[in-house]
Design a protein around this motif. Structure first.
Motif, mmCIF file in Angstrom:
data_model
loop_
_atom_site.group_PDB
_atom_site.id
_atom_site.type_symbol
_atom_site.label_atom_id
_atom_site.label_comp_id
_atom_site.label_asym_id
_atom_site.label_seq_id
_atom_site.Cartn_x
_atom_site.Cartn_y
_atom_site.Cartn_z
ATOM 1 N N ARG A 225 -8.488 -8.049 4.306
ATOM 2 C CA ARG A 225 -7.028 -7.965 4.207
ATOM 3 C C ARG A 225 -6.620 -7.261 2.919
ATOM 4 N NH1 ARG A 225 -4.273 -13.682 6.231
ATOM 5 N NH2 ARG A 225 -5.457 -13.936 8.158
ATOM 6 N N LYS A 228 -6.983 -3.566 3.110
ATOM 7 C CA LYS A 228 -5.956 -2.920 3.929
ATOM 8 C C LYS A 228 -4.559 -3.054 3.320
ATOM 9 C CE LYS A 228 -8.493 -3.861 8.214
ATOM 10 N NZ LYS A 228 -8.508 -4.661 9.458
ATOM 11 N N GLY A 229 -4.448 -3.832 2.236
ATOM 12 C CA GLY A 229 -3.145 -4.044 1.633
ATOM 13 C C GLY A 229 -2.310 -5.076 2.355
ATOM 14 N N ASP A 230 -2.960 -5.917 3.176
ATOM 15 C CA ASP A 230 -2.265 -6.944 3.940
ATOM 16 C C ASP A 230 -2.284 -8.245 3.147
ATOM 17 O OD1 ASP A 230 -1.296 -8.799 5.721
ATOM 18 O OD2 ASP A 230 -2.986 -8.665 7.118
ATOM 19 N N LEU A 231 -1.152 -8.607 2.547
ATOM 20 C CA LEU A 231 -1.069 -9.821 1.733
ATOM 21 C C LEU A 231 -0.258 -10.920 2.417
ATOM 22 C CD1 LEU A 231 -0.544 -8.238 -1.811
ATOM 23 C CD2 LEU A 231 -2.679 -8.785 -0.614
ATOM 24 N N ALA A 232 -0.082 -10.792 3.741
ATOM 25 C CA ALA A 232 0.638 -11.821 4.496
ATOM 26 C C ALA A 232 -0.130 -13.133 4.436
ATOM 27 C CB ALA A 232 0.821 -11.378 5.948
ATOM 28 N N ASP A 279 3.500 -15.162 -0.400
ATOM 29 C CA ASP A 279 2.390 -14.302 -0.003
ATOM 30 C C ASP A 279 1.131 -15.137 0.165
ATOM 31 O OD1 ASP A 279 3.852 -11.941 -0.042
ATOM 32 O OD2 ASP A 279 3.357 -11.489 -2.121
ATOM 33 N N THR A 297 -5.055 -2.203 -3.929
ATOM 34 C CA THR A 297 -4.555 -2.279 -2.557
ATOM 35 C C THR A 297 -3.755 -1.037 -2.206
ATOM 36 O OG1 THR A 297 -2.578 -3.453 -3.294
ATOM 37 C CG2 THR A 297 -4.447 -4.788 -2.612
ATOM 38 N N GLU A 300 2.596 0.922 0.024
ATOM 39 C CA GLU A 300 3.463 1.455 1.081
ATOM 40 C C GLU A 300 4.143 2.729 0.626
ATOM 41 O OE1 GLU A 300 6.226 -1.566 2.131
ATOM 42 O OE2 GLU A 300 4.703 -2.920 2.953
#
Length: 300
Positions: A225, A228-232, A279, A297, A300
């Motif tokens: 994650r 991919k820069g996904d910090l959800a 987050d 990361t 966007e």
């Protein structure tokens, strides 16, 4: 008696919504309650009944599970004016799967016992992935015979169910788990910073390290994650900080130094200061980027 359990589930957050559904899929009738009523609408679609209060849940169910945010929330839904204990019948079983103070757990269990209700503390580990897949690790405190009676319900949610000792022992083992989670988290983000600064491909670093002696659940599940820069959130900074607060309070009571845990708690506080309270815990990578002046990361 396995199929005789009528299960009440209180708390439909990231974890609870999947856990309750897995219980229903295992063949148990489920009645739900959530402080935000709109979250019950999804549960109705998969077959759950709803209640107007924790009291009503307890009046209609003989096994009540709570999965809420913090110690005050647990006290409110169990001991409050319209709480579980105001409606539970003698012989019912209460399982708190939240992560709260071991001392508070013992106090609540004593009050439950006065009403003829057996209580287990059964916090979990495995995050949103484990909740969805029914593969949580469940650490249980309380009477071993009661655990065996409710084991089929717990097996709908987890693959590892361990009796850790008397009431409160589950919460103590969960505290140990959160110490490990915090330090694994720190090791992971430091490794990411080191690899990035040295010019190594992050995917290749993960490919190797997840299979080596330095591997961990965090690295295997949160590492991709981060790449991919996904910090959800699977598990949010807010709740990790709550858990570490409990750990450090217990450590203070025992006069036990936990240097690494305290460092992680302070670093996560920096994440909170920059607006990352909701987050995922792996948002700790943002602090590492600032400390090391390195972009890790994708942006966007």
């Amino acid at each position: 008696m396995a199929k005789d359990w009528k299960v009440g589930f209180i708390g439909l957050g990231i974890m609870g919504r999947s856990m309750s559904r897995n219980i229903y899929r295992a063949g148990f009738p489920v009645t739900v309650w959530n402080r935000t009523p709109s979250k019950m609408e999804e549960a109705v679609k998969w077959g759950a009944l709803t209640a107007s209060s924790p009291k009503e849940v307890a009046q209609n169910c003989n096994l009540i599970i709570t999965m809420v945010g913090d110690t005050p929330d647990v006290r409110e839904v169990i001991e409050g004016e319209n709480g579980v204990l105001s409606g539970a019948r003698p012989g019912s079983v209460l399982i708190d799967m939240s992560t709260i103070s071991p001392d508070a757990t013992r106090e609540i269990a004593a009050r439950a016992a006065e009403r003829g209700v057996a209580m287990l503390d059964a916090p979990v580990s495995g995050g949103d992935i484990g909740a969805r897949n029914g593969t949580l690790s469940i650490m249980v405190g309380g009477d071993a015979e009661v655990l065996e009676k409710v084991r089929p319900v717990l097996e709908a949610m987890g693959k590892s169910i361990v009796h850790c000792g008397p009431v409160g022992a589950g919460q103590t083992v969960k505290a140990c788990n959160q110490i490990l989670c915090g330090l694994n988290l720190l090791g992971m983000v430091e490794a990411f910073a080191f690899a990035k600064k040295a010019g190594v491909d992050l995917e290749k670093m993960l490919q190797v390290t997840t299979q080596g002696a330095g591997g961990s659940w965090a690295l295997s599940n949160l590492g991709p994650r981060i790449a991919k820069g996904d910090l959800a959130p699977g598990f949010s900074v807010r709740f990790q900080q709550k858990d570490l607060r409990i750990v450090l309070q217990e450590a203070e009571r025992m006069e036990l130094p936990l240097l690494g845990t305290a460092v992680v708690q302070q670093l996560l506080r920096s994440v909170q200061a920059y607006g990352g309270n909701d987050d995922g815990t792996h948002a700790l990578i943002r602090v590492m980027e600032q400390l090391g002046n390195v972009s890790i990361t994708p942006k966007e």
